[in-house]
Design an enzyme around this catalytic site. Structure first.
Site, short mmCIF file in Angstrom:
data_model
loop_
_atom_site.label_atom_id
_atom_site.label_comp_id
_atom_site.label_asym_id
_atom_site.label_seq_id
_atom_site.Cartn_x
_atom_site.Cartn_y
_atom_site.Cartn_z
N TYR A 1 -18.12 33.68 1.57
CA TYR A 1 -17.97 34.99 0.92
C TYR A 1 -18.31 34.92 -0.58
O TYR A 1 -18.93 35.84 -1.12
CB TYR A 1 -16.55 35.54 1.12
CG TYR A 1 -16.12 35.60 2.57
CD1 TYR A 1 -17.01 36.02 3.56
CD2 TYR A 1 -14.83 35.23 2.97
CE1 TYR A 1 -16.62 36.05 4.90
CE2 TYR A 1 -14.44 35.28 4.30
CZ TYR A 1 -15.34 35.68 5.26
OH TYR A 1 -14.97 35.72 6.57
N ASN B 1 -8.84 28.49 4.12
CA ASN B 1 -10.12 28.50 4.84
C ASN B 1 -11.28 28.33 3.84
O ASN B 1 -11.95 29.27 3.44
CB ASN B 1 -10.27 29.80 5.64
CG ASN B 1 -11.41 29.72 6.66
OD1 ASN B 1 -12.30 28.87 6.53
ND2 ASN B 1 -11.38 30.59 7.64
N GLU C 1 -10.06 40.03 4.70
CA GLU C 1 -8.94 39.13 4.44
C GLU C 1 -9.34 37.72 4.91
O GLU C 1 -10.04 37.59 5.91
CB GLU C 1 -7.68 39.53 5.22
CG GLU C 1 -6.92 40.69 4.64
CD GLU C 1 -7.47 42.03 5.12
OE1 GLU C 1 -8.20 42.06 6.12
OE2 GLU C 1 -7.17 43.05 4.47
N ALA D 1 -17.24 34.65 13.16
CA ALA D 1 -17.24 33.22 13.48
C ALA D 1 -18.63 32.81 13.98
O ALA D 1 -19.38 33.62 14.51
CB ALA D 1 -16.20 32.88 14.55
C1 COA Z 1 -16.94 30.57 8.07
C2 COA Z 1 -18.11 30.34 9.03
C3 COA Z 1 -18.42 31.66 9.76
C4 COA Z 1 -19.35 29.90 8.22
O1 COA Z 1 -20.47 29.87 9.10
P1 COA Z 1 -21.62 28.76 8.94
O2 COA Z 1 -22.75 29.16 9.79
O3 COA Z 1 -21.05 27.42 9.19
O4 COA Z 1 -21.96 28.90 7.38
P2 COA Z 1 -23.37 28.58 6.68
O5 COA Z 1 -23.93 27.32 7.20
O6 COA Z 1 -24.23 29.80 6.76
O7 COA Z 1 -22.91 28.37 5.17
C5 COA Z 1 -22.91 29.46 4.25
C6 COA Z 1 -22.03 29.09 3.08
O8 COA Z 1 -20.67 28.99 3.51
C7 COA Z 1 -20.02 27.95 2.75
N1 COA Z 1 -19.59 26.91 3.67
C8 COA Z 1 -19.92 26.79 4.98
N2 COA Z 1 -19.30 25.72 5.53
C9 COA Z 1 -18.57 25.16 4.52
C10 COA Z 1 -17.69 24.06 4.45
N3 COA Z 1 -17.45 23.30 5.53
N4 COA Z 1 -17.07 23.79 3.27
C11 COA Z 1 -17.28 24.56 2.19
N5 COA Z 1 -18.11 25.63 2.19
C12 COA Z 1 -18.75 25.93 3.35
C13 COA Z 1 -21.03 27.45 1.75
O9 COA Z 1 -20.89 28.24 0.58
C14 COA Z 1 -22.34 27.77 2.43
O10 COA Z 1 -23.39 27.94 1.53
P3 COA Z 1 -24.30 26.66 1.10
O11 COA Z 1 -24.86 26.13 2.37
O12 COA Z 1 -25.32 27.26 0.21
O13 COA Z 1 -23.37 25.72 0.44
C15 COA Z 1 -17.79 29.21 10.04
O14 COA Z 1 -17.32 28.08 9.35
C16 COA Z 1 -16.76 29.59 11.10
O15 COA Z 1 -17.09 30.18 12.14
N6 COA Z 1 -15.47 29.23 10.86
C17 COA Z 1 -14.39 29.51 11.82
C18 COA Z 1 -14.07 30.98 11.87
C19 COA Z 1 -13.62 31.50 10.51
O16 COA Z 1 -12.89 30.86 9.78
N7 COA Z 1 -14.04 32.75 10.21
C20 COA Z 1 -13.72 33.41 8.95
C21 COA Z 1 -12.44 34.14 9.07
S1 COA Z 1 -12.02 34.94 7.55
#
Ligand code: COA
Length: 140
Positions: free
Chosen positions: A111, A104, A99, A67
């Site tokens: 991924y 999400n 998983e 996260a």
């Molecule tokens: C999933 C998570 C870790 C992504 O972290 P982040 O720092 O926001 O992601 P980034 O800014 O590095 O984005 C990387 C890629 O993720 C995808 N992504 C990130 N946010 C997105 C959104 N809101 N919608 C769609 N794709 C998204 C995109 O592919 C993005 O690449 P791009 O910028 O080239 O389009 C974050 O949203 C999070 O902490 N979510 C809550 C916890 C969670 O769900 N963890 C995963 C459990 S399986």
């Protein structure tokens, strides 16, 4: 991630997974007692802004949790963290899996960006009616 990072990690975890976060003791257990655990934090100005946990067993890596703080999402930190951990795992592992909740979209997008593909569904993984998609990528 070391023991003193755990309270800050747990603050992010609670907000990131309101439907059911890990307990703080689960993080302490991973950091202090699980010989297969490899856990990382990402910091910005000495503050923990993200974390990622993984188990490595022989040549297989499995992401257990990841996260980024909601205050800095969508800024590339999740991608930086995953890229770092994939490079770390690649030193000893052939493949990485995880998983993810079907709904999400952000995590699945992250991924997919790094080449993970879908390998099946684990029924009721997160609870009754809450399935997980399995995703995996070949590391080398
Ligand atoms: C999933 C998570 C870790 C992504 O972290 P982040 O720092 O926001 O992601 P980034 O800014 O590095 O984005 C990387 C890629 O993720 C995808 N992504 C990130 N946010 C997105 C959104 N809101 N919608 C769609 N794709 C998204 C995109 O592919 C993005 O690449 P791009 O910028 O080239 O389009 C974050 O949203 C999070 O902490 N979510 C809550 C916890 C969670 O769900 N963890 C995963 C459990 S399986």
């Amino acid at each position: 991630m070391i023991e003193t990072d755990v309270p800050a990690v747990f603050e992010i975890e609670k907000r990131a997974f309101p439907k059911g976060s890990w307990t703080i003791d689960a993080f302490y257990h991973e950091v202090l007692h699980n010989e297969h655990a490899h856990y990382f934090v990402m910091t910005l100005d000495d503050m923990v802004i993200g974390y990622l946990g993984m188990w490595i067993v022989i040549d297989q890596a499995q992401i257990t949790t990841v996260a980024v703080s909601e205050t800095v999402r969508g800024m590339g930190y999740g991608a930086l963290l995953l890229e770092y951990v994939m490079n770390y795992a690649r030193l000893t592992c052939e493949m990485m899996s995880l998983e993810v909740r079907i709904e999400n979209i952000a995590a699945r997008g992250l991924y997919e960006k790094f080449g993970f593909t879908y390998g099946g569904v684990r029924r009721d993984y997160y609870g009754p009616g809450e399935d997980a998609k399995v995703m995996w990528v070949k590391l080398r």
